[in-house]
Design a protein around this motif. Structure first.
Motif, PDB file in Angstrom:
ATOM      1  N   PHE A   1       0.826  -1.212   0.000  1.00 18.02           N
ATOM      2  CA  PHE A   1       0.000   0.000   0.000  1.00 18.02           C
ATOM      3  C   PHE A   1       0.862   1.264   0.000  1.00 18.02           C
ATOM      4  O   PHE A   1       0.442   2.312  -0.504  1.00 18.02           O
ATOM      5  CB  PHE A   1      -0.933   0.011   1.207  1.00 18.02           C
ATOM      6  N   GLU A   2       2.071   1.180   0.558  1.00 23.06           N
ATOM      7  CA  GLU A   2       2.951   2.341   0.586  1.00 23.06           C
ATOM      8  C   GLU A   2       3.324   2.814  -0.822  1.00 23.06           C
ATOM      9  O   GLU A   2       3.760   3.948  -1.004  1.00 23.06           O
ATOM     10  CB  GLU A   2       4.215   2.017   1.384  1.00 23.06           C
ATOM     11  N   SER A   3       3.154   1.929  -1.817  1.00 22.44           N
ATOM     12  CA  SER A   3       3.452   2.305  -3.201  1.00 22.44           C
ATOM     13  C   SER A   3       2.284   3.006  -3.883  1.00 22.44           C
ATOM     14  O   SER A   3       2.366   3.342  -5.068  1.00 22.44           O
ATOM     15  CB  SER A   3       3.836   1.058  -4.008  1.00 22.44           C
ATOM     16  N   GLY A   4       1.167   3.185  -3.160  1.00 26.01           N
ATOM     17  CA  GLY A   4       0.073   3.990  -3.683  1.00 26.01           C
ATOM     18  C   GLY A   4      -1.060   3.239  -4.338  1.00 26.01           C
ATOM     19  O   GLY A   4      -1.930   3.869  -4.956  1.00 26.01           O
ATOM     20  N   TRP A   5      -1.116   1.915  -4.205  1.00 26.27           N
ATOM     21  CA  TRP A   5      -2.199   1.154  -4.824  1.00 26.27           C
ATOM     22  C   TRP A   5      -3.533   1.449  -4.131  1.00 26.27           C
ATOM     23  O   TRP A   5      -3.581   1.767  -2.945  1.00 26.27           O
ATOM     24  CB  TRP A   5      -1.917  -0.347  -4.737  1.00 26.27           C
ATOM     25  N   ASP A   6      -4.623   1.314  -4.880  1.00 28.13           N
ATOM     26  CA  ASP A   6      -5.960   1.489  -4.312  1.00 28.13           C
ATOM     27  C   ASP A   6      -6.427   0.230  -3.579  1.00 28.13           C
ATOM     28  O   ASP A   6      -7.198   0.306  -2.618  1.00 28.13           O
ATOM     29  CB  ASP A   6      -6.959   1.822  -5.424  1.00 28.13           C
TER      30      ASP A   6
ATOM     31  N   LEU B   1     -13.687  -2.121  -9.988  1.00 30.10           N
ATOM     32  CA  LEU B   1     -12.638  -1.249  -9.458  1.00 30.10           C
ATOM     33  C   LEU B   1     -11.726  -0.769 -10.586  1.00 30.10           C
ATOM     34  O   LEU B   1     -11.414   0.423 -10.695  1.00 30.10           O
ATOM     35  CB  LEU B   1     -11.844  -2.006  -8.392  1.00 30.10           C
ATOM     36  N   ARG B   2     -11.344  -1.691 -11.460  1.00 30.97           N
ATOM     37  CA  ARG B   2     -10.467  -1.307 -12.574  1.00 30.97           C
ATOM     38  C   ARG B   2     -11.215  -0.434 -13.590  1.00 30.97           C
ATOM     39  O   ARG B   2     -10.638   0.495 -14.163  1.00 30.97           O
ATOM     40  CB  ARG B   2      -9.888  -2.546 -13.245  1.00 30.97           C
ATOM     41  N   ASP B   3     -12.498  -0.724 -13.802  1.00 29.58           N
ATOM     42  CA  ASP B   3     -13.278   0.114 -14.717  1.00 29.58           C
ATOM     43  C   ASP B   3     -13.378   1.550 -14.207  1.00 29.58           C
ATOM     44  O   ASP B   3     -13.550   2.484 -15.003  1.00 29.58           O
ATOM     45  CB  ASP B   3     -14.682  -0.465 -14.898  1.00 29.58           C
ATOM     46  N   ALA B   4     -13.273   1.737 -12.894  1.00 36.14           N
ATOM     47  CA  ALA B   4     -13.330   3.079 -12.306  1.00 36.14           C
ATOM     48  C   ALA B   4     -11.969   3.779 -12.343  1.00 36.14           C
ATOM     49  O   ALA B   4     -11.828   4.876 -11.787  1.00 36.14           O
ATOM     50  CB  ALA B   4     -13.829   2.984 -10.866  1.00 36.14           C
ATOM     51  N   GLY B   5     -10.983   3.140 -12.979  1.00 34.22           N
ATOM     52  CA  GLY B   5      -9.673   3.760 -13.114  1.00 34.22           C
ATOM     53  C   GLY B   5      -8.754   3.526 -11.941  1.00 34.22           C
ATOM     54  O   GLY B   5      -7.718   4.191 -11.817  1.00 34.22           O
ATOM     55  N   MET B   6      -9.091   2.581 -11.062  1.00 35.14           N
ATOM     56  CA  MET B   6      -8.264   2.288  -9.892  1.00 35.14           C
ATOM     57  C   MET B   6      -7.445   1.020 -10.132  1.00 35.14           C
ATOM     58  O   MET B   6      -7.731   0.239 -11.039  1.00 35.14           O
ATOM     59  CB  MET B   6      -9.150   2.159  -8.659  1.00 35.14           C
ATOM     60  N   ARG B   7      -6.430   0.827  -9.305  1.00 35.40           N
ATOM     61  CA  ARG B   7      -5.437  -0.212  -9.589  1.00 35.40           C
ATOM     62  C   ARG B   7      -5.219  -1.107  -8.381  1.00 35.40           C
ATOM     63  O   ARG B   7      -5.306  -0.666  -7.232  1.00 35.40           O
ATOM     64  CB  ARG B   7      -4.123   0.436 -10.030  1.00 35.40           C
ATOM     65  N   ILE B   8      -4.888  -2.373  -8.688  1.00 38.14           N
ATOM     66  CA  ILE B   8      -4.697  -3.397  -7.659  1.00 38.14           C
ATOM     67  C   ILE B   8      -3.231  -3.828  -7.662  1.00 38.14           C
ATOM     68  O   ILE B   8      -2.714  -4.293  -8.682  1.00 38.14           O
ATOM     69  CB  ILE B   8      -5.588  -4.627  -7.923  1.00 38.14           C
ATOM     70  N   GLY B   9      -2.574  -3.677  -6.530  1.00 38.62           N
ATOM     71  CA  GLY B   9      -1.205  -4.158  -6.384  1.00 38.62           C
ATOM     72  C   GLY B   9      -1.174  -5.584  -5.864  1.00 38.62           C
ATOM     73  O   GLY B   9      -2.179  -6.118  -5.385  1.00 38.62           O
TER      74      GLY B   9
END
Length: 681
Positions: free
Chosen positions: A384-389, A463-471
């Motif tokens: 999460f420290e790398s900025g993932w949603d 989540l991805r369709d909303a422009g967010m990303r999964i690490g």
């Protein structure tokens, strides 16, 4: 012993710090104590050998507090499958282990080191992998307490033995960003098991001693920070013996040929002693466990949450209409847990209720049939420290206690993650999924239409369709118990099929006309990445790519757990592998249809084979053929050069006395080949 994706010594999880030792010109020294005391002083806890360890070496290692990973000496740098198979390897194993297999200093065995990529191509990649697996299987049967592996390298990345205890990769990259990027790749190559960098170093003769020291320092730190289970610094001394001669044109040692310390020795000592990364703030997590009639399961899950390292998270159990006393057990045995009781409404509704009750910044979900690793939230927190949603990690089956558990752990249809690249996921299973609360509520949480399964797929797609990303956190794993019997497993697969029917109606563009989900990424099934069946391998032009991998959209499943790899289990696994996808298809699209067969390339019988002793080597011969008008093959072709319909594959065998022999395979008119004496080969 193996502990998930790490090693454990007694009750302590360890990061193995090794230094490679030998082979040395003139053979083993009379006394090992001087070298081993210096090696132990670096902070190393083990040495890696390429030979059979004599007992006096093991005794000296034990007295210095070092463990030993030894190699087997047999001719694996030639066409061994065409000349007796693995019998020499089995004899070498007997010689190496029959006397010393139970020595307290011996920790593991590498059955081979870097079978040359051109010879793997010559013998057949799957046949070579099966030969390595046969060696490991034989070793495990006789000495199951030892760790068994094959020391691989990037040019045969696809050659991972399915039954090895850990993935071992020799990696030489001179730029830190490249090295770190490849380590992230190797976590996926390793699958469920630990990853060891079994060689890493730099030649000081060409790069200078200061640069060698710098590279070893950042290399060891990168291995620790990126979650490998261990690293071997290559090598102890500049004195080195290979192919029947002393090597004098490179210097990888931490000490020079006179035994004097090089700057690399201090750099390795400093890196081995370095403190691990700071622990992220795990108190930012609310952990949500949803359960219906899980009294027999949830106790183990909540006990594992009590054992988490780092600050305590908020733990919420959502009781989704249980009638077996689940809620009462949680209240009695786990008073620190917040209990939310609901009327039975399905998994998605329960997860939404848990998220609504949560008070922390990040909501993390796991299932009542999971036990989390003690560092689970620490690993997710680093990601999460790398900025993932959102962030997820692997789910591993616990070591099976019976044959049914072993078979079902290897059967298709288990919860899997899908990766777009080595860092970003397209999907992670709901049993190991964490998401920022703001993100969670921004996309509306889970869809209550999904009552038992499919909710995590829908959630990740939205989540991805909303422009967010999964690490993806490769070491943020949970132990996920599979169904305990074949009937329960098949019912689960039917349930997955019904959930996929709902997904098809909601996301029609994400399914093919035949009803199969369309993923942009690669599905990882838990097994190590390896060649199977008609898999296509990227060799590069003329087989010369430095990094060669399998081209596929779905990576192999987990192999059968070692002691259950027997005929009856293999037969049951074969049956479940056939019927489960068809039952799932019946529930999804109303057709009893299995997966499409792989589309491989036709294997043709060669028209001729030649064997000649050479001085110039394989690459020199291929260059001369190109000069004579032959054309290079493509990156996935099974041959090197062609001319007027005649195709040629070239491999080079290397023998212990330093001799080399060229092997040439011809499809077509062999008379088109030049006279190799005339071109100086």
């Amino acid at each position: 012993m193996v502990d998930g994706r790490f090693f454990r010594l007694g009750d302590e999880r360890v990061f193995l710090q090794l230094i490679t030792y030998g082979p040395l010109p003139g053979g083993w020294p009379e006394d090992f104590e001087g070298d081993f005391k210096r090696i132990a002083a670096t902070g190393a806890d083990a040495i890696r050998l390429y030979q059979h360890a004599p007992r006096r070496l093991l005794d000296a290692a034990k007295s210095c507090g070092l463990r030993v990973f030894q190699g087997l000496e047999w001719p694996h740098a030639c066409d061994f499958l065409g000349n007796g198979g693995i019998a020499p390897g089995l004899r070498a194993m007997e010689d190496a282990c029959i006397e010393n297999g139970h020595h307290p200093a011996l920790a593991g065995v590498f059955v081979a080191n870097e079978v040359p990529a051109d010879l793997v191509r010559w013998m057949g990649a799957e046949r070579v992998r099966e030969a390595l697996e046969a060696l490991i299987h034989s070793g495990k049967e006789r000495w199951p307490h030892l760790l068994w592996a094959y020391a691989n390298y990037p040019s045969t990345e696809y050659l991972e033995p399915g039954n090895a205890d850990f993935t071992a990769m020799n990696v030489y990259l001179e730029r830190e960003p490249d090295f770190r990027a490849y380590l992230r790749r190797l976590h996926h190559v390793a699958g469920d098991r630990p990853l060891m960098v079994s060689e890493f170093g730099l030649d000081s003769m060409r790069n200078g001693e200061e640069r060698q020291a710098e590279a070893l320092g950042w290399g060891i730190r990168a291995c620790r920070e990126l979650g490998t289970a261990g690293v071997a610094a290559y090598a102890w001394s500049d004195r080195w013996w290979n192919a029947g001669a002393e090597v004098k044109d490179w210097s990888f040692g931490l000490i020079d040929r006179q035994g004097e310390a090089k700057p690399a020795l201090g750099a390795v000592t400093e890196a081995f002693a370095a403190d691990p990364e700071p622990v992220p703030e795990t108190s930012a997590f609310s952990v949500i466990v949803c359960c219906r009639d899980g009294r027999e399961r949830i106790g183990r899950c909540l006990e594992s949450l009590r054992m988490l390292n780092g600050p305590e998270p908020e733990v919420i159990v959502v009781d989704d209409g249980s009638t077996d006393g689940t809620g009462e057990l949680v209240e009695t045995r786990f008073p620190e847990v917040r209990l939310v009781r609901l009327e039975a409404g399905g998994l998605s509704a329960a997860r939404n209720a848990g998220a609504a009750a949560a008070s922390r910044e990040i909501v993390a979900f796991t299932d009542d049939d999971c036990e989390v690793d003690p560092d689970w939230l620490i690993e997710l927190g680093h990601c999460f420290e790398s900025g993932w949603d959102a962030v997820g990690g692997p789910n591993l089956p616990p070591p099976p206690s019976n044959a049914f558990e072993a078979v079902i752990a290897s059967a298709p249809g288990a919860a899997s993650h899908v990766m777009l690249d080595d860092l970003e996921a397209e999907h992670v299973p709901g049993c190991n999924l964490a998401v920022r609360r703001t993100t969670y509520f921004a996309i509306g949480g889970f869809d209550p239409a999904f009552r038992t399964a499919g909710d995590d797929v829908d959630f990740c797609w939205r989540l991805r369709d909303a422009g967010m990303r999964i690490g993806f956190a490769p070491n943020g794993f949970v132990w996920h118990h599979r169904r305990p019997c074949a009937s329960g497993y098949l019912r689960q697969q039917i349930g997955y099929g019904k959930a996929e029917a709902l997904l098809m109606r909601k996301h029609p563009r994400r399914f093919s006309p035949s009803g199969d989900a369309i993923w942009k990424g690669v599905i990882y099934g838990g097994g190590p990445v390896r060649v199977e069946g008609e898999a296509v391998i990227y060799h590069g032009s003329m087989g010369m790519a430095g990094y060669q991998g399998v081209i596929t959209r779905m990576q192999p499943l987990r192999p059968l757990f070692g002691r259950f790899d027997r005929p009856a289990c293999r037969l049951l696994l074969k049956l479940l592998t056939w019927i489960a996808p068809r039952l799932r298809s019946q529930a999804r699209i109303g057709r009893f249809r299995g997966p499409l067969p792989p589309q491989g390339t036709l294997t043709e019988t060669p028209d001729a084979e030649l064997a000649i002793y050479v001085s110039g080597g394989r690459e020199s011969v291929l260059r001369k053929l190109l000069d004579l008008g032959w054309e290079a093959g493509g990156p996935t072709d099974g041959w090197d050069v062609q001319k007027d319909g005649t195709r040629v594959l070239v491999a080079c065998e290397h023998f212990d006395d330093g001799a080399s022999r060229l092997r040439i395979r011809v499809w077509g008119d062999g008379s088109r080949l030049p006279d190799f004496d005339s071109i100086g080969a």
